[in-house]
Design a protein around this motif. Structure first.
Motif, PDB file in Angstrom:
ATOM      1  N   ALA A   2       0.825  -1.216   0.000  1.00 55.33           N
ATOM      2  CA  ALA A   2       0.000   0.000   0.000  1.00 55.33           C
ATOM      3  C   ALA A   2       0.855   1.261   0.000  1.00 55.33           C
ATOM      4  CB  ALA A   2      -0.947  -0.004   1.202  1.00 55.33           C
ATOM      5  N   VAL A   3       1.835   1.341   0.904  1.00 51.08           N
ATOM      6  CA  VAL A   3       2.672   2.544   1.006  1.00 51.08           C
ATOM      7  C   VAL A   3       3.529   2.755  -0.243  1.00 51.08           C
ATOM      8  CG1 VAL A   3       4.578   3.640   2.258  1.00 51.08           C
ATOM      9  CG2 VAL A   3       2.651   2.671   3.523  1.00 51.08           C
ATOM     10  N   PRO A   4       4.292   1.731  -0.698  1.00 50.45           N
ATOM     11  CA  PRO A   4       5.055   1.962  -1.939  1.00 50.45           C
ATOM     12  C   PRO A   4       4.176   2.256  -3.143  1.00 50.45           C
ATOM     13  CG  PRO A   4       5.231  -0.341  -1.226  1.00 50.45           C
ATOM     14  CD  PRO A   4       4.616   0.426  -0.112  1.00 50.45           C
ATOM     15  N   LEU A   5       2.996   1.624  -3.209  1.00 48.56           N
ATOM     16  CA  LEU A   5       2.085   1.876  -4.324  1.00 48.56           C
ATOM     17  C   LEU A   5       1.632   3.331  -4.335  1.00 48.56           C
ATOM     18  CD1 LEU A   5       0.277   0.750  -6.667  1.00 48.56           C
ATOM     19  CD2 LEU A   5      -1.494   0.490  -4.951  1.00 48.56           C
ATOM     20  N   ILE A   6       1.216   3.829  -3.179  1.00 51.98           N
ATOM     21  CA  ILE A   6       0.764   5.213  -3.080  1.00 51.98           C
ATOM     22  C   ILE A   6       1.904   6.172  -3.425  1.00 51.98           C
ATOM     23  CG2 ILE A   6       0.124   7.002  -1.405  1.00 51.98           C
ATOM     24  CD1 ILE A   6      -1.717   4.992  -0.091  1.00 51.98           C
ATOM     25  N   PHE A   7       3.065   5.928  -2.851  1.00 53.80           N
ATOM     26  CA  PHE A   7       4.186   6.846  -3.076  1.00 53.80           C
ATOM     27  C   PHE A   7       4.586   6.907  -4.548  1.00 53.80           C
ATOM     28  CE2 PHE A   7       8.726   7.718  -3.510  1.00 53.80           C
ATOM     29  CZ  PHE A   7       8.792   8.974  -2.916  1.00 53.80           C
ATOM     30  N   PHE A   8       4.882   5.757  -5.134  1.00 50.07           N
ATOM     31  CA  PHE A   8       5.391   5.755  -6.513  1.00 50.07           C
ATOM     32  C   PHE A   8       4.295   6.114  -7.528  1.00 50.07           C
ATOM     33  CE2 PHE A   8       8.710   3.250  -4.423  1.00 50.07           C
ATOM     34  CZ  PHE A   8       9.839   3.877  -4.936  1.00 50.07           C
ATOM     35  N   VAL A  63       2.722  10.163   4.082  1.00 49.36           N
ATOM     36  CA  VAL A  63       3.355   9.611   2.877  1.00 49.36           C
ATOM     37  C   VAL A  63       2.868  10.369   1.640  1.00 49.36           C
ATOM     38  CG1 VAL A  63       3.603   7.551   1.435  1.00 49.36           C
ATOM     39  CG2 VAL A  63       3.625   7.329   3.922  1.00 49.36           C
ATOM     40  N   ILE A  64       1.567  10.647   1.598  1.00 48.82           N
ATOM     41  CA  ILE A  64       0.992  11.394   0.465  1.00 48.82           C
ATOM     42  C   ILE A  64       1.588  12.798   0.390  1.00 48.82           C
ATOM     43  CG2 ILE A  64      -1.150  12.500  -0.324  1.00 48.82           C
ATOM     44  CD1 ILE A  64      -2.634   9.977   0.531  1.00 48.82           C
ATOM     45  N   PHE A  65       1.736  13.456   1.541  1.00 48.35           N
ATOM     46  CA  PHE A  65       2.328  14.801   1.571  1.00 48.35           C
ATOM     47  C   PHE A  65       3.738  14.780   0.974  1.00 48.35           C
ATOM     48  CE2 PHE A  65       5.025  17.977   3.598  1.00 48.35           C
ATOM     49  CZ  PHE A  65       4.291  19.136   3.415  1.00 48.35           C
ATOM     50  N   PHE A  66       4.561  13.816   1.402  1.00 51.01           N
ATOM     51  CA  PHE A  66       5.929  13.731   0.903  1.00 51.01           C
ATOM     52  C   PHE A  66       5.949  13.404  -0.590  1.00 51.01           C
ATOM     53  CE2 PHE A  66       9.905  11.377   0.091  1.00 51.01           C
ATOM     54  CZ  PHE A  66      10.823  12.336   0.490  1.00 51.01           C
ATOM     55  N   ALA A  67       5.053  12.501  -1.013  1.00 56.25           N
ATOM     56  CA  ALA A  67       4.998  12.110  -2.429  1.00 56.25           C
ATOM     57  C   ALA A  67       4.604  13.299  -3.304  1.00 56.25           C
ATOM     58  CB  ALA A  67       4.010  10.969  -2.619  1.00 56.25           C
ATOM     59  N   ILE A  68       3.608  14.100  -2.853  1.00 57.19           N
ATOM     60  CA  ILE A  68       3.197  15.282  -3.615  1.00 57.19           C
ATOM     61  C   ILE A  68       4.341  16.284  -3.705  1.00 57.19           C
ATOM     62  CG2 ILE A  68       1.653  17.298  -3.578  1.00 57.19           C
ATOM     63  CD1 ILE A  68      -0.522  15.461  -2.433  1.00 57.19           C
ATOM     64  N   VAL A 118       6.758  -2.738 -11.400  1.00 59.07           N
ATOM     65  CA  VAL A 118       7.035  -3.903 -10.541  1.00 59.07           C
ATOM     66  C   VAL A 118       5.941  -4.060  -9.491  1.00 59.07           C
ATOM     67  CG1 VAL A 118       8.618  -4.846  -8.801  1.00 59.07           C
ATOM     68  CG2 VAL A 118       9.537  -3.827 -10.889  1.00 59.07           C
ATOM     69  N   ILE A 119       5.528  -2.950  -8.882  1.00 62.30           N
ATOM     70  CA  ILE A 119       4.475  -2.996  -7.853  1.00 62.30           C
ATOM     71  C   ILE A 119       3.159  -3.489  -8.450  1.00 62.30           C
ATOM     72  CG2 ILE A 119       3.080  -1.603  -6.280  1.00 62.30           C
ATOM     73  CD1 ILE A 119       5.576   0.175  -5.917  1.00 62.30           C
ATOM     74  N   ILE A 120       2.838  -3.026  -9.654  1.00 62.19           N
ATOM     75  CA  ILE A 120       1.605  -3.474 -10.325  1.00 62.19           C
ATOM     76  C   ILE A 120       1.663  -4.978 -10.600  1.00 62.19           C
ATOM     77  CG2 ILE A 120       0.289  -3.299 -12.483  1.00 62.19           C
ATOM     78  CD1 ILE A 120       1.068  -0.287 -12.472  1.00 62.19           C
ATOM     79  N   PRO A 163      -4.764  -1.075  -4.151  1.00 60.26           N
ATOM     80  CA  PRO A 163      -4.146  -1.620  -5.373  1.00 60.26           C
ATOM     81  C   PRO A 163      -5.174  -2.147  -6.376  1.00 60.26           C
ATOM     82  CG  PRO A 163      -2.985  -2.407  -3.425  1.00 60.26           C
ATOM     83  CD  PRO A 163      -4.212  -1.703  -2.943  1.00 60.26           C
ATOM     84  N   VAL A 164      -6.211  -2.807  -5.865  1.00 58.69           N
ATOM     85  CA  VAL A 164      -7.241  -3.367  -6.740  1.00 58.69           C
ATOM     86  C   VAL A 164      -8.137  -2.258  -7.288  1.00 58.69           C
ATOM     87  CG1 VAL A 164      -9.118  -5.047  -6.909  1.00 58.69           C
ATOM     88  CG2 VAL A 164      -7.172  -5.498  -5.422  1.00 58.69           C
ATOM     89  N   THR A 165      -8.450  -1.252  -6.457  1.00 59.21           N
ATOM     90  CA  THR A 165      -9.266  -0.123  -6.913  1.00 59.21           C
ATOM     91  C   THR A 165      -8.591   0.574  -8.091  1.00 59.21           C
ATOM     92  OG1 THR A 165      -9.956   0.212  -4.600  1.00 59.21           O
ATOM     93  CG2 THR A 165     -10.495   1.951  -6.167  1.00 59.21           C
ATOM     94  N   MET A 166      -7.300   0.821  -7.973  1.00 59.02           N
ATOM     95  CA  MET A 166      -6.550   1.479  -9.046  1.00 59.02           C
ATOM     96  C   MET A 166      -6.538   0.609 -10.304  1.00 59.02           C
ATOM     97  SD  MET A 166      -3.355   3.165  -6.951  1.00 59.02           S
ATOM     98  CE  MET A 166      -2.632   3.866  -8.432  1.00 59.02           C
ATOM     99  N   ARG A 167      -6.320  -0.665 -10.101  1.00 54.51           N
ATOM    100  CA  ARG A 167      -6.263  -1.578 -11.245  1.00 54.51           C
ATOM    101  C   ARG A 167      -7.590  -1.616 -11.990  1.00 54.51           C
ATOM    102  NH1 ARG A 167      -6.481  -8.037 -10.563  1.00 54.51           N
ATOM    103  NH2 ARG A 167      -6.452  -8.630 -12.735  1.00 54.51           N
TER     104      ARG A 167
END
Length: 436
Positions: free
Chosen positions: A54-60, A165-170, A197-199, A295-299
């Motif tokens: 979840a965290v790496p998916l959101i970040f990347f 995590v979202i704040f840092f990613a943005i 890779v995450i997908i 991950p599934v919602t995005m997919r």
């Protein structure tokens, strides 16, 4: 002859049905110990695998989505749309909940002996949630302070700190946009590669989904029913009207509000929309976690609805953290229900306070199971209702948590589709051509 592959949503639905059936059988046969020792761990492993990425998916995903934009004005336009739509859908959800609970008034005939019984049974759980909520009360701007991490490694170590995590990613993504492309080309390629890779990891994990859902539902049914399913059903009946009001409100959002929004702002047919998000809804129902389902919602939004990755990678991670339509509606209904049980007559001003507080609480609510009940403490205390009243609703909170998470995920997907359509990034017709 080539064997036809069963669609993912049918596999998950099969696991869900078999899990429920097994749960009733295990309760009747007295297999509680066996189920909790040998079946439940597989469901726990499945949730952990989803949370693992979840965290790496959101970040990347966020970094790639923002970094792919050509200028800051486009990001600010999409961000403003997303925020306004999420706040509007949350306010609508709370208003629907308040309307229904005031109309039906569940709890007006709640027996005194049951009130005392529930306080005794769930008083300890209520106290722990109250302490947790009070631990977060350090001033009116505490929520804003908590968005900014002082250590990104520490923030990334827990799904509860997803906003950080979202704040840092943005921030990272904005920096990429501001720099000249040739200077950060390597970073773009690295982020894109890791995202792929995450997908691929998501695809692998989803092969285990039917078995994980079976284990989750089987163990949940056993825990709810214990060794005597009949007594459990009798216990749940005493809170049946309250639960029905919550479910009716959630259904109203799914059957009337979301179709109306999609019809107004997109050309997406609602039947196609529901078919596309069904695997995410089923997973949300079994895990009770928007973050685990992300991950599934995005997919599904990308592959079945035609939402571009540029939009989904920005709108959906933000939505999984700040947009909780189902949770907000539940908080409104629960607050009024508890007030009615305790004999409080809420004024219009207090009910408007519920709308404001529940909206802000949903933004700060973690995308994990039962986080909404912690936020409910804040909502109750904002209108002067004893927060110990949450003990009255613990018995049915777990199944309701499952339903409201489904609505949370559906709301996120609706807003993502609307934002994509407004940016001309929603192309369901392209998916049909690919399938042909």
């Amino acid at each position: 002859m080539k064997r036809r592959k069963i669609a993912l949503h049918w596999q998950i639905l099969g696991g869900l049905a078999l899990g429920i059936a097994y749960g009733f059988l295990a309760s009747a046969a007295g297999w509680k110990g066996f189920t909790l020792d040998w079946i439940k761990p597989w469901g726990t492993i499945f949730i952990r695998m989803l949370k693992l990425i979840a965290v790496p998916l959101i970040f990347f995903s966020l970094v790639q989505g923002i970094g792919s934009l050509q200028n800051i004005s486009k990001l600010s336009r999409m961000g403003l749309k997303t925020l306004m739509l999420y706040v509007a859908s949350t306010v609508i959800a709370i208003t629907v909940g308040l309307g229904l609970v005031n109309l039906i008034k569940p709890g007006s005939d709640f027996p005194e002996d049951k009130k005392a019984e529930f306080q005794e049974i769930y008083g300890g759980d209520a106290a722990s949630k109250i302490n947790l909520a009070h631990g977060n009360e350090d001033g009116p701007l505490k929520f804003i302070v908590d968005i900014v991490p002082d250590n990104i490694i520490g923030a990334a170590s827990s799904n509860v700190n997803m906003l950080q995590v979202i704040f840092f990613a943005i921030l990272f993504g904005i920096a990429l946009v501001l720099l000249e492309r040739h200077k950060v080309e390597t970073v773009h390629k690295f982020v894109s590669g890791v995202n792929e890779v995450i997908i691929a990891m998501v695809r692998l994990i989803m092969k285990f989904a039917p078995y994980g859902v079976f284990a989750l539902m089987g163990s949940l049914m056993v825990e709810l029913a214990g060794d005597d399913p009949v007594s459990s059903i009798g216990l749940l009946q005493s809170l049946g009207m309250y639960a029905l009001v919550v479910i009716a409100g959630l259904l109203f959002l799914v059957v009337f509000i979301y179709p109306s929004l999609l019809a107004m702002f997109t050309k997406l047919k609602y039947a196609q929309f529901l078919k596309g998000v069904l695997p995410a809804q089923l997973l949300a129902f079994s895990t009770s976690s928007s973050a685990a389902t992300l991950p599934v919602t995005m997919r599904q939004c990308e592959n079945e609805l035609g939402v571009s990755r540029e939009v989904s990678s920005f709108v959906l991670p933000v939505g999984a953290t700040i947009n909780m339509d189902g949770t907000s509606l539940y908080q409104a209904v629960a607050a009024v229900f508890i007030a009615i049980v305790f004999g409080y007559d809420l004024t219009l001003g207090q009910q408007l306070t519920i709308i404001l507080t529940a909206t802000l609480a949903s933004i700060g609510s973690a995308a994990v199971p039962s986080a909404g009940i912690v936020m409910l403490v804040i909502v109750l205390e904002s209108i002067g209702i004893p927060s110990a009243g949450i003990a009255l609703i613990f018995a049915v909170d777990r199944p309701l948590d499952m339903f409201r998470t489904v609505v949370n995920v559906t709301g996120d997907s609706t807003i993502a589709s609307i934002v994509a359509a407004s940016e001309k990034k929603l192309h369901p017709e392209d998916l049909e051509l690919k399938k042909e």
